[in-house]
Design a protein around this motif. Sequence first.
Motif, PDB file in Angstrom:
ATOM      1  N   THR A 150      -9.497  13.293  -0.752  1.00  0.00           N
ATOM      2  CA  THR A 150      -8.244  13.413  -1.509  1.00  0.00           C
ATOM      3  C   THR A 150      -7.466  14.655  -1.098  1.00  0.00           C
ATOM      4  N   PRO A 153      -6.150  14.517   3.436  1.00  0.00           N
ATOM      5  CA  PRO A 153      -5.951  13.091   3.738  1.00  0.00           C
ATOM      6  C   PRO A 153      -5.832  12.758   5.215  1.00  0.00           C
ATOM      7  N   ARG A 186     -10.437   5.300  -1.126  1.00  0.00           N
ATOM      8  CA  ARG A 186      -9.838   6.345  -0.289  1.00  0.00           C
ATOM      9  C   ARG A 186      -9.660   5.784   1.124  1.00  0.00           C
TER      10      ARG A 186
END
Length: 272
Positions: A150, A153, A186
């Motif tokens: 997170t 990225p 993700r």
Amino acid sequence: MEHDVEIVDAQIHLWQGGGAPQHHRQTPFLVEEALAEMDTAGVDRALNCPAIWDPRANDYAAEVAAQQPDRIASLGWFPLEGEPAPREVDRLMERPGMLGLRFVLAMPDLAERLATGDLDWVWERADELELPVALMVHPAQIPLVGDIATRFPATRLVVDHLGVLPFLGLPEAAAHLDTLLKLAQRPNVAVKASGVPSMATDLYPFESTHEVLRRTLDAFGPERVFWGSDITRMPCSWRECVTAFAEELPWLAGDDLALVMGRAVRRWVGWL
């Protein structure tokens, strides 16, 4: 093998010295032997994770990649003790055949540093360079991988061995699977389906592992699941590691098979 796909092993270890842990072979694994066995097994390329127990393993990896650039490339490492040293990332990436980074963070000292953010300088520099970074972590650390993904990225993270520790068999080996599959949210996280036979409770074709593989493929998709052997600790031949995926999973075929068996990992690490 009946499938005409390129086979790229997402994880092997090459090394010249001693000191291998007990769950790996105890003699050096040199490129000449690796290439001969790859030819027998039908493996076209292999991604070398230089052995952390051999202090010269990165040097050897660079020598091998310079000699065999179309067959061997590497995700290298450096010691994480001491003060932040972002230049270490740059120095490593200047070596022949180095495509990214790979660290083992399951040991207690590094696990603590990961949890406290002391290693953020590594992820920050990897993010700036948009590097792939493979991590071997304890299942308890898997949420921390999501946190790194997170905050950084542009870093393409890979969780080694589906997050499975090398000494565990099913079902205990996959007790963390629900946590791992949450990382599929993700887009910069992938997983290596490497070392899978080590957690099996049965012999080839290791049907006891199939449900874990099916759920992982369903969550991450074939673009983010990479077959690998980790051959120097496997209870079976390299050929069987290949065919256990390429011929024994009836729900893995066509483009999906080509991605899992090699195309996807080459894209992820930029080995094009």
